[in-house]
Scaffold this motif. Structure first.
Motif, mmCIF file in Angstrom:
data_model
loop_
_atom_site.group_PDB
_atom_site.id
_atom_site.type_symbol
_atom_site.label_atom_id
_atom_site.label_comp_id
_atom_site.label_asym_id
_atom_site.label_seq_id
_atom_site.Cartn_x
_atom_site.Cartn_y
_atom_site.Cartn_z
ATOM 1 N N TYR A 1 8.851 -3.091 -10.026
ATOM 2 C CA TYR A 1 10.145 -3.626 -9.617
ATOM 3 C C TYR A 1 11.266 -3.001 -10.444
ATOM 4 O O TYR A 1 11.105 -2.723 -11.630
ATOM 5 C CB TYR A 1 10.191 -5.145 -9.797
ATOM 6 C CG TYR A 1 9.589 -5.920 -8.648
ATOM 7 C CD1 TYR A 1 10.311 -6.120 -7.475
ATOM 8 C CD2 TYR A 1 8.308 -6.449 -8.730
ATOM 9 C CE1 TYR A 1 9.772 -6.825 -6.411
ATOM 10 C CE2 TYR A 1 7.756 -7.168 -7.677
ATOM 11 C CZ TYR A 1 8.501 -7.354 -6.511
ATOM 12 O OH TYR A 1 7.965 -8.046 -5.473
ATOM 13 N N VAL A 2 12.408 -2.817 -9.775
ATOM 14 C CA VAL A 2 13.633 -2.395 -10.442
ATOM 15 C C VAL A 2 14.657 -3.502 -10.228
ATOM 16 O O VAL A 2 14.845 -3.972 -9.105
ATOM 17 C CB VAL A 2 14.164 -1.067 -9.864
ATOM 18 C CG1 VAL A 2 15.469 -0.670 -10.533
ATOM 19 C CG2 VAL A 2 13.132 0.041 -10.039
ATOM 20 N N HIS A 3 15.308 -3.944 -11.301
ATOM 21 C CA HIS A 3 16.217 -5.083 -11.240
ATOM 22 C C HIS A 3 17.651 -4.632 -11.489
ATOM 23 O O HIS A 3 17.908 -3.795 -12.352
ATOM 24 C CB HIS A 3 15.829 -6.130 -12.287
ATOM 25 C CG HIS A 3 14.372 -6.474 -12.283
ATOM 26 N ND1 HIS A 3 13.786 -7.243 -11.293
ATOM 27 C CD2 HIS A 3 13.379 -6.143 -13.147
ATOM 28 C CE1 HIS A 3 12.493 -7.369 -11.547
ATOM 29 N NE2 HIS A 3 12.229 -6.711 -12.660
ATOM 30 N N ASP A 4 18.586 -5.232 -10.741
ATOM 31 C CA ASP A 4 20.001 -4.898 -10.897
ATOM 32 C C ASP A 4 20.820 -6.176 -10.797
ATOM 33 O O ASP A 4 20.527 -7.061 -9.980
ATOM 34 C CB ASP A 4 20.432 -3.904 -9.814
ATOM 35 C CG ASP A 4 21.727 -3.180 -10.173
ATOM 36 O OD1 ASP A 4 22.149 -3.251 -11.347
ATOM 37 O OD2 ASP A 4 22.297 -2.526 -9.285
ATOM 38 N N LEU A 5 21.831 -6.273 -11.619
ATOM 39 C CA LEU A 5 22.718 -7.434 -11.633
ATOM 40 C C LEU A 5 23.639 -7.396 -10.418
ATOM 41 O O LEU A 5 24.220 -6.365 -10.102
ATOM 42 C CB LEU A 5 23.543 -7.410 -12.922
ATOM 43 C CG LEU A 5 24.280 -8.681 -13.346
ATOM 44 C CD1 LEU A 5 23.299 -9.779 -13.718
ATOM 45 C CD2 LEU A 5 25.200 -8.373 -14.527
ATOM 46 N N THR A 6 23.783 -8.521 -9.731
ATOM 47 C CA THR A 6 24.713 -8.612 -8.605
ATOM 48 C C THR A 6 26.096 -9.012 -9.116
ATOM 49 O O THR A 6 26.279 -9.333 -10.298
ATOM 50 C CB THR A 6 24.236 -9.662 -7.593
ATOM 51 O OG1 THR A 6 24.282 -10.959 -8.220
ATOM 52 C CG2 THR A 6 22.815 -9.377 -7.116
#
Length: 202
Positions: free
Chosen positions: A60-65
């Motif tokens: 998984y790759v996570h990014d802040l919204t």
């Protein structure tokens, strides 16, 4: 959204993503902060719209919204969470100090935690290259980073070129270059460079 109570791990995930200002894999999260965003933690942050998690291969790759960024700003004024521990308690003292600094200077979190441009160039290269070590034209790279001013991108490329695994090459077949290729070139050591190559990590 700010009224939703988050666990210390969920808050920590948001703050790390804010500070790094880029997408992070679980491996990168663990290397940076000693924890990952998976299981219930990932699902809850995704369901609340605070983090977007996408599959890249098996990871998984996570990014802040945008909502996540807003929640991070509220954490600057939040009380220390129950059972935060020594490190968590100290973190919230630091966040309060950061809030006072931003209020005094009129600054923003976006200005303070700007993305590492060299790292962004490298991430973009790895997206465009079919495999590590394949050449990517600077014209195509600039098109994918068109929000970055040319002089800043030139500086990032020049900085990266100091690394032994990064190469900026000139095109040997000058007739194959278009006007756009020539405009996108970076002059380094007195010669025009048209292609970026980053070798595979050892």
């Amino acid at each position: 959204m700010s009224e939703v109570r988050l666990t210390m791990r969920e808050r920590a995930a948001l703050l790390v993503l804010m500070a790094e200002a880029r997408e992070l894999t679980n491996a990168e999260l663990h290397q940076l902060a000693g924890f990952t965003v998976d299981g219930d933690c990932r699902r809850r942050l995704n369901d609340l719209g605070l983090v977007v998690s996408t599959k890249a291969g098996r990871a998984y790759v996570h990014d802040l919204t945008d909502e996540g960024a807003v929640r991070c700003r509220t954490e600057l004024s939040a009380e220390r969470p129950p059972r935060a521990g020594y490190a968590g308690g100290a973190l919230y003292v630091v966040l309060a100090g950061l809030r006072r600094h931003l209020e005094a200077t009129g600054g923003t979190l976006g200005e303070l935690f700007g993305a590492d441009l060299c790292r962004r160039v490298e991430t973009t290269y790895r997206t465009l290259a079919r495999r590590p070590g394949d050449p990517v034209s600077l014209r195509v790279l600039r098109e994918h980073l068109d929000d970055v001013p040319g002089d800043r991108l030139d500086l990032a490329l020049t900085t990266l070129a100091d690394r032994p695994d990064v190469h900026l090459w000139g095109e040997a077949d000058q007739k194959s270059l278009t006007d756009l290729d020539r405009e996108a070139a970076l002059t380094l050591g007195g010669s025009a460079r048209h292609t970026l190559v980053i070798e595979a990590a050892p």
